[in-house]
Design an enzyme around this catalytic site. Structure first.
Site, short mmCIF file in Angstrom:
data_model
loop_
_atom_site.label_atom_id
_atom_site.label_comp_id
_atom_site.label_asym_id
_atom_site.label_seq_id
_atom_site.Cartn_x
_atom_site.Cartn_y
_atom_site.Cartn_z
N CYS A 2 18.79 30.16 22.26
CA CYS A 2 20.17 30.50 21.93
C CYS A 2 20.86 31.20 23.11
O CYS A 2 20.20 31.87 23.93
CB CYS A 2 20.22 31.40 20.70
N ASN A 23 11.64 24.34 32.58
CA ASN A 23 10.76 24.84 31.52
C ASN A 23 9.96 26.05 32.02
O ASN A 23 9.38 26.02 33.11
CB ASN A 23 9.81 23.72 31.08
N HIS A 78 17.12 20.55 20.91
CA HIS A 78 16.80 20.43 22.32
C HIS A 78 15.82 19.28 22.54
O HIS A 78 15.19 18.79 21.61
CB HIS A 78 16.18 21.72 22.84
N GLN A 95 13.14 17.54 25.95
CA GLN A 95 12.46 17.88 27.19
C GLN A 95 12.52 16.70 28.17
O GLN A 95 12.69 15.55 27.77
CB GLN A 95 10.99 18.24 26.92
N GLU A 111 4.99 -1.47 29.46
CA GLU A 111 6.26 -2.14 29.15
C GLU A 111 6.87 -2.75 30.41
O GLU A 111 7.44 -3.85 30.36
CB GLU A 111 7.21 -1.12 28.53
N HIS A 164 16.10 1.45 26.60
CA HIS A 164 16.41 1.63 25.18
C HIS A 164 15.82 2.95 24.71
O HIS A 164 15.00 3.57 25.40
CB HIS A 164 15.88 0.47 24.34
N ASN A 179 11.02 16.01 20.27
CA ASN A 179 10.16 16.15 19.09
C ASN A 179 10.96 16.95 18.07
O ASN A 179 11.26 18.11 18.30
CB ASN A 179 8.87 16.88 19.44
N ARG A 188 0.81 -1.21 0.00
CA ARG A 188 0.00 0.00 0.00
C ARG A 188 0.85 1.27 0.00
O ARG A 188 0.34 2.36 -0.23
CB ARG A 188 -0.93 0.00 1.22
N SER A 204 8.19 24.17 16.64
CA SER A 204 8.32 25.46 15.98
C SER A 204 9.72 26.03 16.10
O SER A 204 10.09 26.94 15.36
CB SER A 204 7.31 26.45 16.57
N CYS A 219 15.61 33.55 18.89
CA CYS A 219 15.41 32.21 19.46
C CYS A 219 15.54 32.27 20.98
O CYS A 219 16.56 32.74 21.50
CB CYS A 219 16.43 31.23 18.88
N HIS A 247 13.17 5.06 26.89
CA HIS A 247 12.35 4.15 27.70
C HIS A 247 13.18 3.70 28.89
O HIS A 247 14.08 2.87 28.76
CB HIS A 247 11.91 2.96 26.84
N ARG A 284 0.45 3.14 -3.23
CA ARG A 284 -0.89 3.40 -3.73
C ARG A 284 -1.01 4.85 -4.20
O ARG A 284 -0.27 5.73 -3.72
CB ARG A 284 -1.94 3.12 -2.64
N HIS A 314 16.08 24.95 17.24
CA HIS A 314 17.27 24.82 18.08
C HIS A 314 17.30 23.42 18.70
O HIS A 314 16.30 22.96 19.26
CB HIS A 314 17.27 25.87 19.19
N HIS A 373 22.58 26.99 16.88
CA HIS A 373 21.18 26.94 16.49
C HIS A 373 20.96 26.06 15.26
O HIS A 373 19.86 25.53 15.05
CB HIS A 373 20.70 28.38 16.20
N LYS A 413 2.87 9.36 7.64
CA LYS A 413 2.06 8.22 8.01
C LYS A 413 0.92 8.78 8.87
O LYS A 413 1.13 9.21 10.00
CB LYS A 413 2.88 7.20 8.80
#
Length: 350
Positions: free
Chosen positions: A48, A70, A161, A163, A177, A291, A148, A21, A156, A45, A276, A24, A159, A108, A305
């Site tokens: 920075c 944070n 980094h 969390q 798990e 891991h 992320n 697929r 957004s 930023c 993890h 496709r 730089h 940066h 995806k």
């Protein structure tokens, strides 16, 4: 045609493979576009060196890894405890903790893939220090470290980094798990990840990088096209338990995997990365094997995806790709980052 189900032992669920697929016809939207030019330093930023952050605090002129609490935390130590009790069957509990940001480098314009092995070692060592600090607090039940990366996963600020959430609760994936790994340990007296690694080594096709004490591979049961695990071979419960030599090996595998990601389409490869680690709630958690998991959202350049009917509605993951084919694609590219190649050598090789 390729229809099969592969068992995901760490989640105890089936992953449906329908690799044909992936080709496709597609008339939906796509993501991305020409890569933006990212400067070494961005005066706008908030990560920075020397710049003011959201709350007005100014960053020091840091030279290496920089960690701070944070400014807009999702959990905090002052979370209210006197919450109104909802009617059954609902429940409510306090959500408290510590949220931190870890800047990998003052540059940066770099990513984890471009830090080099020494830079990766420095970051892993800083993560070890953070884990020891936060896990040692009696009110902390779990330390989640994650990155992320890329606009397609909602970031957004480019730089480099990640969390850290140190919480009074255990995130669901880790709790599952730990429970599954504990049952496996009770039966086999080995961690489940040890047997996953052994199975990957016996097959060999999906291993992306390996050295003395660390390994990186696309697992047999991968849900995302380029989903990759990076793990120490010894069954440590968390990153802090690794020796300096194991940290160096882990950094080497991490660097090789991430460079392959970027080299695949010669772009900064987006992903969600999660460490993890066993909960720190006072229980033994035998069978938990630390891991790092990478979940890249792209299955083709510019094509996400999407989680839709099977995943959101049915609760089972449907993969449009074959792990062996995706591993072969990554193994076919160089482990020298495309930004750092010598054009003369590349021409001679051609």
């Amino acid at each position: 045609m390729n229809w099969e189900q592969r068992w995901h032992p760490l989640r105890e669920e089936w992953v449906v493979l329908a690799a044909h697929r992936n080709n496709r016809p597609w008339t939906g939207g796509s993501v991305g576009g020409p890569a933006r030019l990212v400067p070494r330093y961005d005066p706008t930023c908030y990560l920075c060196p020397g710049n003011a952050r959201v709350g007005g605090v100014r960053n020091p002129d840091y030279r290496g890894v920089f960690v701070f609490d944070n400014d807009l935390p999702c959990v905090g130590p002052d979370a209210p405890a006197d919450l109104p009790e909802p009617p059954p069957p609902y429940r409510v509990e306090r959500a408290s903790g510590v949220a931190r940001v870890v800047c990998y480098t003052p540059r940066h314009d770099l990513t984890l893939a471009e830090l080099g092995r020494a830079g990766a070692v420095d970051l892993l060592t800083a993560w070890q220090d953070q884990f020891r600090d936060l896990a040692g607090r009696p009110e902390v039940a779990h330390v989640l470290m994650f990155e992320n990366k890329g606009e397609v996963v909602g970031v957004s600020n480019p730089h480099p980094h990640c969390q850290i959430y140190a919480t009074n609760f255990v995130f669901k994936t880790i709790a599952n798990e730990a429970e599954i790994g504990g049952r496996y340990w009770s039966r086999e007296r080995r961690t489940l990840m040890q047997d996953v690694i052994a199975a990957e080594q016996a097959d060999g096709r999906r291993i992306l990088a390996e050295n003395g004490s660390a390994i990186g591979f696309i697992p047999y049961f991968a849900r995302y096209a380029y989903e990759t695990f990076v793990a120490p071979k010894e069954p440590h419960q968390n990153l802090a338990e690794l020796s300096a030599a194991e940290i160096d090996d882990l950094a080497g595998v991490l660097e090789a995997v991430l460079i392959r990601f970027d080299n695949l389409w010669e772009m900064s490869f987006p992903y969600v990365m999660a460490l993890h680690q066993a909960p720190t709630d006072g229980r033994r958690h035998e069978g938990f094997h630390f891991h790092i998991e990478f979940h890249p959202p792209l299955r083709k350049p510019g094509l996400l995806k999407y989680l839709a009917g099977p995943e959101v509605g049915g609760g089972s993951f449907l993969s449009d790709t074959c792990p062996e084919e995706k591993a072969a694609e990554l193994l076919a590219v160089s482990t020298v980052h495309y930004k750092h190649r010598d054009p003369a050598k590349e021409a001679d090789r051609g």
